[in-house]
Design an enzyme around this catalytic site. Sequence first.
Site, PDB file in Angstrom:
ATOM      1  N   HIS A 176      37.573 -13.549  28.869  1.00 13.16           N
ATOM      2  CA  HIS A 176      38.861 -14.121  28.407  1.00 13.16           C
ATOM      3  C   HIS A 176      39.665 -14.682  29.580  1.00 13.16           C
ATOM      4  CE1 HIS A 176      38.086 -11.786  24.661  1.00 13.16           C
ATOM      5  NE2 HIS A 176      37.659 -10.879  25.533  1.00 13.16           N
ATOM      6  N   SER A 297      46.271 -38.030  46.229  1.00 16.86           N
ATOM      7  CA  SER A 297      47.205 -38.615  45.274  1.00 16.86           C
ATOM      8  C   SER A 297      48.024 -39.670  45.984  1.00 16.86           C
ATOM      9  CB  SER A 297      48.123 -37.520  44.725  1.00 16.86           C
ATOM     10  OG  SER A 297      49.324 -38.088  44.239  1.00 16.86           O
ATOM     11  N   LYS A 303      48.249 -33.357  47.917  1.00 14.15           N
ATOM     12  CA  LYS A 303      47.199 -33.165  46.922  1.00 14.15           C
ATOM     13  C   LYS A 303      45.796 -33.443  47.453  1.00 14.15           C
ATOM     14  CE  LYS A 303      47.438 -32.407  43.028  1.00 14.15           C
ATOM     15  NZ  LYS A 303      47.904 -33.199  41.880  1.00 14.15           N
ATOM     16  N   ASN A 305      42.397 -33.557  45.169  1.00 10.00           N
ATOM     17  CA  ASN A 305      41.956 -33.355  43.787  1.00 10.00           C
ATOM     18  C   ASN A 305      40.433 -33.257  43.680  1.00 10.00           C
ATOM     19  OD1 ASN A 305      44.637 -33.558  42.923  1.00 10.00           O
ATOM     20  ND2 ASN A 305      44.491 -35.796  42.827  1.00 10.00           N
ATOM     21  N   GLU A 310      35.802 -32.968  37.967  1.00  4.88           N
ATOM     22  CA  GLU A 310      36.607 -33.408  36.821  1.00  4.88           C
ATOM     23  C   GLU A 310      35.918 -34.552  36.072  1.00  4.88           C
ATOM     24  OE1 GLU A 310      41.242 -33.231  37.459  1.00  4.88           O
ATOM     25  OE2 GLU A 310      40.260 -33.908  39.275  1.00  4.88           O
ATOM     26  N   LYS A 345      19.100 -48.410  22.051  1.00  8.20           N
ATOM     27  CA  LYS A 345      18.925 -48.574  23.496  1.00  8.20           C
ATOM     28  C   LYS A 345      20.167 -48.276  24.320  1.00  8.20           C
ATOM     29  CE  LYS A 345      15.315 -51.613  22.412  1.00  8.20           C
ATOM     30  NZ  LYS A 345      15.608 -51.307  20.981  1.00  8.20           N
TER      31      LYS A 345
HETATM   32  N1  ARG Z   1      14.708 -56.089  19.747  1.00  5.10           N
HETATM   33  C1  ARG Z   1      14.064 -55.310  18.756  1.00  5.10           C
HETATM   34  C2  ARG Z   1      14.467 -53.838  18.918  1.00  5.10           C
HETATM   35  O1  ARG Z   1      15.028 -53.523  19.854  1.00  5.10           O
HETATM   36  C3  ARG Z   1      12.568 -55.418  18.910  1.00  5.10           C
HETATM   37  C4  ARG Z   1      11.825 -55.232  17.630  1.00  5.10           C
HETATM   38  C5  ARG Z   1      12.164 -56.284  16.662  1.00  5.10           C
HETATM   39  N2  ARG Z   1      11.350 -56.227  15.517  1.00  5.10           N
HETATM   40  C6  ARG Z   1      11.639 -56.936  14.410  1.00  5.10           C
HETATM   41  N3  ARG Z   1      10.826 -56.818  13.418  1.00  5.10           N
HETATM   42  N4  ARG Z   1      12.726 -57.667  14.322  1.00  5.10           N
HETATM   43  O2  ARG Z   1      14.229 -53.031  18.067  1.00  5.10           O
END
Ligand code: ARG
Length: 479
Positions: A176, A297, A303, A305, A310, A345
């Site tokens: 605690h 600071s 200061k 920091n 952080e 991605k």
């Molecule tokens: N740029 C697409 C992706 O990142 C690649 C695959 C695209 N395939 C398709 N059937 N449009 O997923």
Amino acid sequence: MSKLENSSNKPTPNQQPDQLTNQAWGGRFSEAVDEFVARFTASVNFDQRLYRQDIQGSIAHARMLCEASVLTADERDQIIAGLADIAAQIESGEFAWSVALEDVHMNIEAALTDKIGIVGKKLHTGRSRNDQVATDIRLWLRDQIDEITPVLTRLQSGLIELAERESATIMPGFTHLQTAQPVTFGHHLLAWNEMLERDYSRLQDCRKRLNQCPLGAAALAGTTYPIDRHFTAQALAFDKPTENSLDSVSDRDFAIEFCAFASMLMTHLSRMSEELVLWTSAQFQFINLPDRFCTGSSIMPQKKNPDVPELVRGKTGRVNGHLIALLTLMKSQPLAYNKDNQEDKEPLFDTVDTVRDCLRAFADMIPAIESRKDMMLEAARRGFSTATDLADYLVRKGIAFRDSHEIVGKSVAYGLAENKDLSEMTLQELQQFSSEIGEDVFEVLTLEGSVAARDHLGGTAPSQVRAAAKRAAALIDER
Ligand code: ARG
């Protein structure tokens, strides 16, 4: 009216193909794609990061097609040489990426055809961007895991060495965030290492499951060419080909697993950061962080920091967010590939970048921690941290634990009123609370006695901490 606002989607037969008519799939289209739609659906601005793995996958695919007599050896060699040229061009920054060509795959394929002519158009035989992209991300993530792993190991090694040096340094242990019992600083640091050891094992687990090759699944159902999936899997150092073509193109579990590993790791780094921030504060002063990990600071000259911890604590938020983003991305997708998957991605890339930077910051910073043993000891002295030791002492004298708890509670109340720690009271003072208390009580009331007495596997005694550090270091050596 822009093309997007135009509700009529009738084909316009006389339309001239322009640069937005994609060579790779333009055949069935009678008008160029809307300029905004082209930008909206393109991924090349971020997926060009996969170029090396894309080329690696294409080379393996071309070699396999030759083994299967779909390409001649001469065609294969032209493709491989062309792709090698393109790789060099990309690396030197000369390659012109085109949004009209949508993604990394079609940019590279179009460049290959520009370079070697009709043979370039044969590369995509028996393949689809769907199995291509699934392969690329797996290869890319595997490379990233192999770069991140040694940084995690370096952090753990630094932590274990620091723990060994601090095996006998006494500090207050907290529950605690209230002083609970004395512990050794080394013991606390090895608790951190346990978290990281589990993270390491999760990361290796993730690598194991991702290391299968989706190539050959093509768009979703497989292909009519006499492909050899074991050949490409082996050429790309995968353990084996994936089992089911539909799953192969749609599965992103490996990315989610990596993000789950990353969220857990960041949660651990964030907890460590929180403690570092507390410990460097004027209220604790348990440690110093060298100036190079801190900033000042612009208004308060005094200061210093703890920016690095952080910021690591703060970056945990975006990594947790990426995990939720990927889980949500996948949760309603029907089999097999959907364009949704293109959204996998950016969260994954940012997770990898964040984790790599945070691990590096910690691996550099941890060995540079300077402990302030005097301040830790002083803090452990305040707060009656040996109260449990006194209770255990009374139990050894034959008093039931609940009764001894009550006796010690009264002694603590007395100490608070008199501003005295238990170890600072005289024997007579202590005996007001129990006649069972004898001269030998002072051995258990010292901080050194308290930690040394917790002398078992997993306990805080300095000898146990040294043994635990040895075992932890041995695990690292086995990697
Ligand atoms: N740029 C697409 C992706 O990142 C690649 C695959 C695209 N395939 C398709 N059937 N449009 O997923």
